[in-house]
Design a protein around this motif. Sequence first.
Motif, PDB file in Angstrom:
ATOM      1  N   SER A  53       0.829  -1.208   0.000  1.00 42.42           N
ATOM      2  CA  SER A  53       0.000   0.000   0.000  1.00 42.42           C
ATOM      3  C   SER A  53       0.865   1.261   0.000  1.00 42.42           C
ATOM      4  CB  SER A  53      -0.936  -0.012   1.212  1.00 42.42           C
ATOM      5  OG  SER A  53      -1.969   0.935   1.036  1.00 42.42           O
ATOM      6  N   GLU A  54       1.961   1.240   0.771  1.00 41.86           N
ATOM      7  CA  GLU A  54       2.894   2.375   0.771  1.00 41.86           C
ATOM      8  C   GLU A  54       3.402   2.639  -0.650  1.00 41.86           C
ATOM      9  OE1 GLU A  54       7.399   3.433   2.420  1.00 41.86           O
ATOM     10  OE2 GLU A  54       6.797   1.358   2.119  1.00 41.86           O
ATOM     11  N   TYR A  55       3.857   1.575  -1.291  1.00 45.02           N
ATOM     12  CA  TYR A  55       4.427   1.703  -2.638  1.00 45.02           C
ATOM     13  C   TYR A  55       3.406   2.275  -3.626  1.00 45.02           C
ATOM     14  CZ  TYR A  55       6.456   0.195  -7.113  1.00 45.02           C
ATOM     15  OH  TYR A  55       6.941   0.161  -8.395  1.00 45.02           O
ATOM     16  N   LEU A  56       2.184   1.723  -3.599  1.00 40.39           N
ATOM     17  CA  LEU A  56       1.167   2.150  -4.565  1.00 40.39           C
ATOM     18  C   LEU A  56       0.663   3.564  -4.272  1.00 40.39           C
ATOM     19  CD1 LEU A  56      -0.798  -1.205  -4.971  1.00 40.39           C
ATOM     20  CD2 LEU A  56       0.961  -0.249  -6.485  1.00 40.39           C
ATOM     21  N   MET A  57       0.512   3.905  -2.992  1.00 40.24           N
ATOM     22  CA  MET A  57       0.064   5.260  -2.638  1.00 40.24           C
ATOM     23  C   MET A  57       1.099   6.305  -3.077  1.00 40.24           C
ATOM     24  SD  MET A  57      -2.900   5.573  -0.810  1.00 40.24           S
ATOM     25  CE  MET A  57      -4.092   4.488  -0.003  1.00 40.24           C
ATOM     26  N   LEU A  58       2.388   6.008  -2.866  1.00 43.50           N
ATOM     27  CA  LEU A  58       3.435   6.948  -3.280  1.00 43.50           C
ATOM     28  C   LEU A  58       3.464   7.104  -4.797  1.00 43.50           C
ATOM     29  CD1 LEU A  58       6.351   5.971  -0.857  1.00 43.50           C
ATOM     30  CD2 LEU A  58       5.063   8.119  -0.873  1.00 43.50           C
ATOM     31  N   LYS A  59       3.296   5.987  -5.515  1.00 41.53           N
ATOM     32  CA  LYS A  59       3.266   6.046  -6.986  1.00 41.53           C
ATOM     33  C   LYS A  59       2.077   6.883  -7.465  1.00 41.53           C
ATOM     34  CE  LYS A  59       6.797   3.586  -8.413  1.00 41.53           C
ATOM     35  NZ  LYS A  59       7.865   4.279  -9.162  1.00 41.53           N
ATOM     36  N   LEU A  60       0.919   6.705  -6.809  1.00 44.26           N
ATOM     37  CA  LEU A  60      -0.272   7.471  -7.197  1.00 44.26           C
ATOM     38  C   LEU A  60      -0.087   8.957  -6.911  1.00 44.26           C
ATOM     39  CD1 LEU A  60      -2.957   4.902  -6.061  1.00 44.26           C
ATOM     40  CD2 LEU A  60      -2.686   5.769  -8.401  1.00 44.26           C
ATOM     41  N   GLU A  61       0.556   9.271  -5.776  1.00 42.97           N
ATOM     42  CA  GLU A  61       0.852  10.680  -5.467  1.00 42.97           C
ATOM     43  C   GLU A  61       1.701  11.305  -6.575  1.00 42.97           C
ATOM     44  OE1 GLU A  61       0.198  12.895  -3.030  1.00 42.97           O
ATOM     45  OE2 GLU A  61      -0.465  11.792  -1.254  1.00 42.97           O
ATOM     46  N   THR A  67      -3.630  11.528  -1.672  1.00 43.25           N
ATOM     47  CA  THR A  67      -3.921  10.418  -0.762  1.00 43.25           C
ATOM     48  C   THR A  67      -3.743  10.866   0.693  1.00 43.25           C
ATOM     49  OG1 THR A  67      -1.727   9.453  -0.384  1.00 43.25           O
ATOM     50  CG2 THR A  67      -2.777   8.937  -2.498  1.00 43.25           C
ATOM     51  N   HIS A  68      -4.169  10.005   1.611  1.00 44.82           N
ATOM     52  CA  HIS A  68      -4.010  10.306   3.037  1.00 44.82           C
ATOM     53  C   HIS A  68      -2.638   9.857   3.554  1.00 44.82           C
ATOM     54  CE1 HIS A  68      -5.394   6.140   4.786  1.00 44.82           C
ATOM     55  NE2 HIS A  68      -4.520   6.006   3.826  1.00 44.82           N
ATOM     56  N   PHE A  69      -1.852   9.192   2.715  1.00 47.40           N
ATOM     57  CA  PHE A  69      -0.590   8.591   3.153  1.00 47.40           C
ATOM     58  C   PHE A  69       0.479   9.656   3.421  1.00 47.40           C
ATOM     59  CE2 PHE A  69       3.602   6.748   2.322  1.00 47.40           C
ATOM     60  CZ  PHE A  69       3.563   5.623   3.139  1.00 47.40           C
ATOM     61  N   VAL A  70       1.184   9.511   4.547  1.00 44.21           N
ATOM     62  CA  VAL A  70       2.314  10.405   4.846  1.00 44.21           C
ATOM     63  C   VAL A  70       3.629   9.638   4.707  1.00 44.21           C
ATOM     64  CG1 VAL A  70       3.394  11.946   6.536  1.00 44.21           C
ATOM     65  CG2 VAL A  70       0.885  11.801   6.398  1.00 44.21           C
ATOM     66  N   ARG A  71       3.814   8.589   5.530  1.00 42.92           N
ATOM     67  CA  ARG A  71       5.032   7.766   5.405  1.00 42.92           C
ATOM     68  C   ARG A  71       4.847   6.473   6.197  1.00 42.92           C
ATOM     69  NH1 ARG A  71       6.386  11.760   9.038  1.00 42.92           N
ATOM     70  NH2 ARG A  71       6.999  11.038  11.111  1.00 42.92           N
ATOM     71  N   ARG A  72       5.643   5.476   5.840  1.00 43.06           N
ATOM     72  CA  ARG A  72       5.633   4.223   6.594  1.00 43.06           C
ATOM     73  C   ARG A  72       6.492   4.414   7.829  1.00 43.06           C
ATOM     74  NH1 ARG A  72       8.747  -0.305   6.494  1.00 43.06           N
ATOM     75  NH2 ARG A  72       9.885   0.387   4.663  1.00 43.06           N
ATOM     76  N   LEU A  73       6.023   3.918   8.982  1.00 40.66           N
ATOM     77  CA  LEU A  73       6.745   4.084  10.243  1.00 40.66           C
ATOM     78  C   LEU A  73       7.597   2.871  10.574  1.00 40.66           C
ATOM     79  CD1 LEU A  73       3.830   5.640  12.330  1.00 40.66           C
ATOM     80  CD2 LEU A  73       5.808   6.850  11.364  1.00 40.66           C
TER      81      LEU A  73
END
Length: 253
Positions: A53-61, A67-73
């Motif tokens: 999900s991190e990978y795909l959200m960053l690619k979409l950004e 997106t609501h994604f900030v970063r993976r912790l």
Amino acid sequence: MRRRRIYEGKAKVLFEGPEPGTLVQYFKDDATAFNAQKKGVITGKGVLNNRISEYLMLKLEEVGVPTHFVRRLNMREQLIREVEIIPIEVVVRNVAAGSLAQRFKLEEGTRLPRSIVEYYLKNDELGDPLVTEEHITAFGWAATQDIDDMLQLALRVNDFLSGLFLGVGLKLVDFKVEFGRLWEDEQMRIVLADEISPDSCRIWDVQTNEKLDKDRFRRDLGNVEQAYQEVARRLGVLPEAGPMDLKGPKAMQ
């Protein structure tokens, strides 16, 4: 320090975030199907879905999808912006599968004449019923402009991810996305929320049509963990330590 739990769903837990307007999204290994009538555990699913999900959200950004994604912790958690979730699941279908194939007696795997977008009300008690734009606006779940924004974003996600997956030999059969209202300085915009992973997408191998998603769990096809690992491997995000890493903390003997 114990964090305050805000919400627990079937596959994730949301905790209070470190700063105002943020949440921590924790990915569980729990798996459910048929509105939680079937339950189980897929070892390492939370770790893999967090990475995917991190990978795909960053690619979409990168291609302009907010997106609501900030970063993976860490292995199982990511920092996200707090949004007001719209209680509508947007489903985009490219190939007949699942409930669509059953509803219209289509052979699973039939390419649809064009991508079909459906809306479902997020309500487990009611079994997430299929709804129309009329229902959505009449009951106040979202405004017409919200629906337009969600539709446009969902179609952009479909176009981009279909190409991305095809590049690694995967077919995006269908997927479910959720959206939220993000408030910034009195301005509201619709952003992609929740997750994008083999939990929320049907992903098949292009050559063999082998299912590499949660259908393996739903239909008792076996090799569920391996299917999720294969998607992560093809996207280049399988955790470096490999599958052994995914089992979570072991009890001391």
